[in-house]
Design an enzyme around this catalytic site. Structure first.
Site, mmCIF file in Angstrom:
data_model
loop_
_atom_site.group_PDB
_atom_site.id
_atom_site.type_symbol
_atom_site.label_atom_id
_atom_site.label_comp_id
_atom_site.label_asym_id
_atom_site.label_seq_id
_atom_site.Cartn_x
_atom_site.Cartn_y
_atom_site.Cartn_z
ATOM 1 N N GLU A 97 0.791 -0.527 0.055
ATOM 2 C CA GLU A 97 0.063 0.075 -0.233
ATOM 3 C C GLU A 97 1.068 1.244 0.072
ATOM 4 O OE1 GLU A 97 -3.926 -2.125 1.963
ATOM 5 O OE2 GLU A 97 -3.041 -0.291 3.149
ATOM 6 N N CYS A 117 5.410 -6.311 7.870
ATOM 7 C CA CYS A 117 6.662 -5.644 9.362
ATOM 8 C C CYS A 117 6.346 -6.765 9.780
ATOM 9 C CB CYS A 117 5.389 -4.856 9.173
ATOM 10 S SG CYS A 117 7.259 -3.246 10.883
ATOM 11 N N CYS A 121 3.727 -4.394 15.925
ATOM 12 C CA CYS A 121 3.224 -3.385 17.321
ATOM 13 C C CYS A 121 1.853 -3.809 17.569
ATOM 14 C CB CYS A 121 3.960 -2.199 16.626
ATOM 15 S SG CYS A 121 5.407 -1.891 16.635
ATOM 16 N N CYS A 124 -0.675 -1.202 15.613
ATOM 17 C CA CYS A 124 -0.669 -1.074 13.853
ATOM 18 C C CYS A 124 -1.205 -2.014 13.515
ATOM 19 C CB CYS A 124 0.945 -1.186 14.032
ATOM 20 S SG CYS A 124 1.100 -0.814 12.338
ATOM 21 N N GLY A 164 6.223 -1.641 6.649
ATOM 22 C CA GLY A 164 7.171 -1.719 7.073
ATOM 23 C C GLY A 164 8.004 -1.107 8.003
ATOM 24 N N ASN A 293 -4.964 6.317 15.208
ATOM 25 C CA ASN A 293 -5.964 5.686 14.844
ATOM 26 C C ASN A 293 -7.245 4.020 14.765
ATOM 27 O OD1 ASN A 293 -6.020 8.595 13.247
ATOM 28 N ND2 ASN A 293 -3.480 7.318 12.517
ATOM 29 N N CYS A 336 -2.109 6.431 9.683
ATOM 30 C CA CYS A 336 -0.915 6.058 10.275
ATOM 31 C C CYS A 336 -1.428 4.302 10.153
ATOM 32 C CB CYS A 336 -0.420 6.776 11.189
ATOM 33 S SG CYS A 336 0.362 8.033 10.882
#
Ligand code: SAH
Length: 344
Positions: A97, A117, A121, A124, A164, A293, A336
């Site tokens: 993306e 990635c 986390c 995320c 990533g 978010n 994000c």
């Protein structure tokens, strides 16, 4: 088919003017066509050698399938604020993306540096999808060219804040940064590398003396909480990370931005702001607060405005420069932390 070609031949995107000129000479063409190729690749953003109208017709038709290193747009969604999220298909079929974020003065591209990635986390979406592979420099440059062509407008800024962890792919990221600067003409200071912090890699990056903007995702004021939010931080104590950041500042003479995702009742109390300020004392720095978010499969909440302001004011009282960054593109899942291939 294309994958076979890519494996056996070097793609042209990502190569310097000298390398392209050498390739042209190897093809039995006059050297000046190297400059033409360079301009058509980086300034005009051609997708096939066949589109280089200044090349002899027969020759470019013969080379029509030669791999330039361009992706194809698989899907694109536009948010009400005009932020566009692209799902790009790479030559090997993997998808990544990229986000284009326009304002009146700027067009920023948020690029991916890896397919997926490995950092995982908690807050995320990308990390929840696992890791596939590193991107090549040309696959990063392609993202910028793709957004530039789609908006029909020059890209002014690039942030490595897509999918990533850029410092896990340092060599290709550095190569891409140099090319974006030299070949696409984007100012080094308008390029931002954002990292969660990988032991030893921040000093390695410093050695390259890039004049880029450098951001470190901190997200917690102490090691205990940081490890909970960023599992890979257990190999890398906060004090060591901050020491490496100090070395970075000493070597590059550039200040560092610290990013801090605000998660309600997790890391957003005034006491935690005090604790954060304590660590950053004496640091030439800037703190970027990012209200969380929402993503699927995570229980976090965004703090309310009053709470965000309180956190901010506490830092300001400690003489720390702060901005609150409300992400754009929320409605298209392009903000994000929301990038995840399976979402689209
Ligand atoms: N791996 C790099 C770059 C990718 S993320 C890094 O961690 O810095 C870019 C920024 O978005 C990081 O600061 C990241 O922590 C933040 N982010 C991730 N998930 C988020 C979410 N759900 N809401 C807000 N910011 C998020």
């Amino acid at each position: 088919m294309i994958t076979d070609i890519q494996a056996t031949r070097n793609v042209l995107l990502g190569q310097s003017l000298e390398e392209l000129t050498q390739w042209i000479i190897n093809q039995g063409q006059p050297a000046y066509r190297g400059k033409q190729l360079y301009q058509y690749l980086y300034q005009k953003g051609v997708r096939s050698l066949e589109d280089i109208s200044v090349f002899p017709k027969q020759w470019r038709e013969k080379l029509a399938d030669y791999p330039l290193g361009r992706s194809t747009i698989d899907y694109c969604s536009t948010a009400p604020d005009q932020t566009r999220k692209y799902l790009l298909k790479l030559a090997d079929g993997n998808k990544i993306e990229t986000v284009g974020i326009p304002t009146q003065k700027r067009l920023t591209v948020c690029v991916s540096s890896q397919v997926g990635c490995p950092m995982a986390c908690e807050f995320c979406a990308t990390g929840k999808g696992g890791f596939t592979r590193n991107l090549k420099a040309y696959e990063i440059i392609d993202q910028v060219l793709t957004v530039q062509a789609d908006f029909d407008r020059r890209v002014s800024h690039v942030v490595f804040m897509g999918m990533g962890e850029p410092l896990m792919n340092l060599d290709e990221v550095v190569k891409a940064v140099k090319s974006l600067n030299q070949d696409l003409g984007i100012g080094a200071r308008s390029l931002t590398i954002s990292t969660v912090g990988i032991k030893g890699k921040i000093s390695q990056l410093a050695q390259h003396q890039l004049q880029v903007t450098f951001a470190v995702s901190l997200h917690a004021p102490n090691q205990l909480l940081r490890e909970k939010l960023i599992p890979t931080a257990n190999h890398y104590p906060l004090s060591e990370l901050l020491n490496e950041c100090r070395q970075y500042v000493n070597i590059t003479k550039r200040r560092i931005t610290f990013e801090y995702v605000l998660l309600a009742n997790v890391n957003d109390s005034p006491q935690q702001a005090e604790e954060l300020a304590h660590h950053l004392r004496g640091f030439q720095t800037h703190v970027n607060l990012i209200p969380y978010n929402p993503i699927d499969d995570a229980d976090f909440q965004r703090p309310n405005k009053a709470r965000i302001n309180e956190f901010m004011e506490t830092l300001i009282k400690q003489n720390i420069e702060v901005t609150v960054r409300y992400s754009r593109g929320l409605e298209a899942d392009a903000a994000c932390g929301q990038l995840r291939v399976s979402n689209s």
